[in-house]
Scaffold this motif. Structure first.
Motif, short mmCIF file in Angstrom:
data_model
loop_
_atom_site.label_atom_id
_atom_site.label_comp_id
_atom_site.label_asym_id
_atom_site.label_seq_id
_atom_site.Cartn_x
_atom_site.Cartn_y
_atom_site.Cartn_z
N ALA A 64 0.83 -1.22 0.00
CA ALA A 64 0.00 0.00 0.00
C ALA A 64 0.85 1.26 0.00
N ALA A 65 1.95 1.25 0.76
CA ALA A 65 2.80 2.44 0.83
C ALA A 65 3.43 2.75 -0.53
N LEU A 66 3.96 1.73 -1.20
CA LEU A 66 4.57 1.96 -2.51
C LEU A 66 3.52 2.42 -3.51
N LEU A 67 2.36 1.78 -3.49
CA LEU A 67 1.31 2.14 -4.45
C LEU A 67 0.74 3.53 -4.20
N ALA A 68 0.95 4.09 -3.00
CA ALA A 68 0.52 5.46 -2.70
C ALA A 68 1.52 6.49 -3.18
N GLU A 69 2.72 6.06 -3.58
CA GLU A 69 3.79 6.96 -4.02
C GLU A 69 3.62 7.32 -5.50
N ALA A 70 2.60 8.07 -5.83
CA ALA A 70 2.28 8.39 -7.22
C ALA A 70 3.38 9.18 -7.94
N GLY A 71 4.32 9.77 -7.20
CA GLY A 71 5.39 10.55 -7.81
C GLY A 71 6.53 9.70 -8.37
N LEU A 72 6.51 8.41 -8.14
CA LEU A 72 7.57 7.55 -8.68
C LEU A 72 7.43 7.44 -10.19
N ALA A 73 8.53 7.52 -10.90
CA ALA A 73 8.50 7.30 -12.35
C ALA A 73 8.01 5.88 -12.62
N HIS A 75 5.12 4.72 -12.07
CA HIS A 75 4.08 4.33 -11.12
C HIS A 75 2.78 4.01 -11.86
N ALA A 76 2.41 4.84 -12.83
CA ALA A 76 1.17 4.62 -13.57
C ALA A 76 1.20 3.30 -14.32
N ASP A 77 2.37 2.91 -14.82
CA ASP A 77 2.49 1.63 -15.54
C ASP A 77 2.27 0.46 -14.58
N LEU A 78 2.87 0.54 -13.40
CA LEU A 78 2.67 -0.50 -12.40
C LEU A 78 1.20 -0.55 -11.97
N ALA A 79 0.62 0.60 -11.72
CA ALA A 79 -0.80 0.64 -11.33
C ALA A 79 -1.67 0.08 -12.44
N GLY A 80 -1.33 0.35 -13.69
CA GLY A 80 -2.07 -0.20 -14.83
C GLY A 80 -1.97 -1.71 -14.91
N GLU A 81 -0.79 -2.23 -14.61
CA GLU A 81 -0.61 -3.69 -14.59
C GLU A 81 -1.52 -4.32 -13.54
N ILE A 82 -1.55 -3.73 -12.36
CA ILE A 82 -2.39 -4.26 -11.29
C ILE A 82 -3.87 -4.14 -11.67
N ALA A 83 -4.26 -3.00 -12.23
CA ALA A 83 -5.66 -2.79 -12.63
C ALA A 83 -6.10 -3.76 -13.72
N SER A 84 -5.16 -4.24 -14.54
CA SER A 84 -5.52 -5.17 -15.61
C SER A 84 -5.84 -6.57 -15.08
N CYS A 85 -5.47 -6.85 -13.84
CA CYS A 85 -5.67 -8.19 -13.28
C CYS A 85 -6.52 -8.22 -12.02
N GLU A 90 -6.86 -2.05 -3.65
CA GLU A 90 -7.08 -2.55 -2.30
C GLU A 90 -7.15 -4.08 -2.27
N ARG A 91 -7.79 -4.67 -3.27
CA ARG A 91 -7.86 -6.14 -3.34
C ARG A 91 -6.48 -6.72 -3.58
N PHE A 92 -5.69 -6.07 -4.45
CA PHE A 92 -4.32 -6.54 -4.67
C PHE A 92 -3.53 -6.51 -3.37
N VAL A 93 -3.61 -5.40 -2.65
CA VAL A 93 -2.85 -5.26 -1.40
C VAL A 93 -3.30 -6.32 -0.39
N GLY A 98 3.76 -8.70 -4.65
CA GLY A 98 4.69 -8.46 -5.74
C GLY A 98 5.95 -7.80 -5.24
N VAL A 99 6.92 -7.70 -6.13
CA VAL A 99 8.18 -7.05 -5.83
C VAL A 99 8.50 -6.10 -6.97
N CYS A 100 9.22 -5.04 -6.64
CA CYS A 100 9.66 -4.13 -7.69
C CYS A 100 11.11 -3.73 -7.44
#
Length: 191
Positions: A64-73, A75-85, A90-93, A98-100
């Motif tokens: 949750a902490a990493l996914l809240a860090e919207a300023g990371l380069a 980040h939107a791509d990672l969030a999109g990957e999670i949203a695609s599955c 919140e359900r993912f968390v 996962g690891v990054c």
């Protein structure tokens, strides 16, 4: 799928008899057949030694902490990957993991649980193009595989057969080839 703007769809057939229905089910759509390979890692299979961490990179859990860090380069791509599955972050968390790999404030790549059941888990992996060819994919896959084994899960890695880098990372991470199959790819109208 077209209404959601997904663009393409992938058909998995339980048997070839479904092909006789394609003209009726997908009128006017051209479908392209592609080869896939499924790799499996048992929870008790010895893992190869983890690759070393490239200089300047760190590994961290996707939480949750990493996914809240919207300023990371990226980040939107990672969030999109999670949203695609997953139906929500919140359900993912709550149910996924996962690891990054991070380089400063940039996400260099990730490996996520795309599907999770009580006994099985499927991988989703991506290395950002600027970070490819540095061993990051192998590092992420190894860390993700260890997390699967810690949870007692059979891990699955599904890849395009001709995606040599993906196949190489799967094998290098201890996965074994289990099944070859075909899928049909179609494009939604107006996409």
């Amino acid at each position: 799928g077209a209404a959601r703007g997904l663009g393409i769809f992938k058909l998995y057939r339980s048997d070839d008899a479904w092909e006789t229905h394609y003209d009726r089910l997908f009128p006017g759509l051209a479908l392209r057949r592609l080869e896939r390979s499924l790799f499996v890692l048992a929870p008790d299979r010895p893992l190869p030694p983890a690759p070393g961490l490239p200089a300047g990179l760190s590994l961290c859990a996707i939480d949750a902490a990493l996914l809240a860090e919207a300023g990371l380069a990226h980040h939107a791509d990672l969030a999109g990957e999670i949203a695609s599955c997953w139906p929500s972050v919140e359900r993912f968390v709550a149910q996924g993991f996962g690891v990054c790999a991070l380089e400063g404030t940039a996400i260099a790549g990730w490996c996520t649980a795309e599907t999770v059941s009580a006994t099985r888990c499927g991988a989703g992996i991506e290395t950002v193009e600027a970070y490819q060819q540095r061993g990051i994919g192998a590092l992420l896959a190894a860390a993700w595989a260890r997390r699967c084994q810690e949870r007692g899960l059979v891990a699955y890695w599904d890849s395009w057969t001709d995606n040599a880098p993906s196949v190489r990372v799967a094998l290098k991470s201890g996965f074994r080839a289990a099944y070859a199959y075909t899928v049909d790819i179609g494009r939604f109208p107006n996409s």
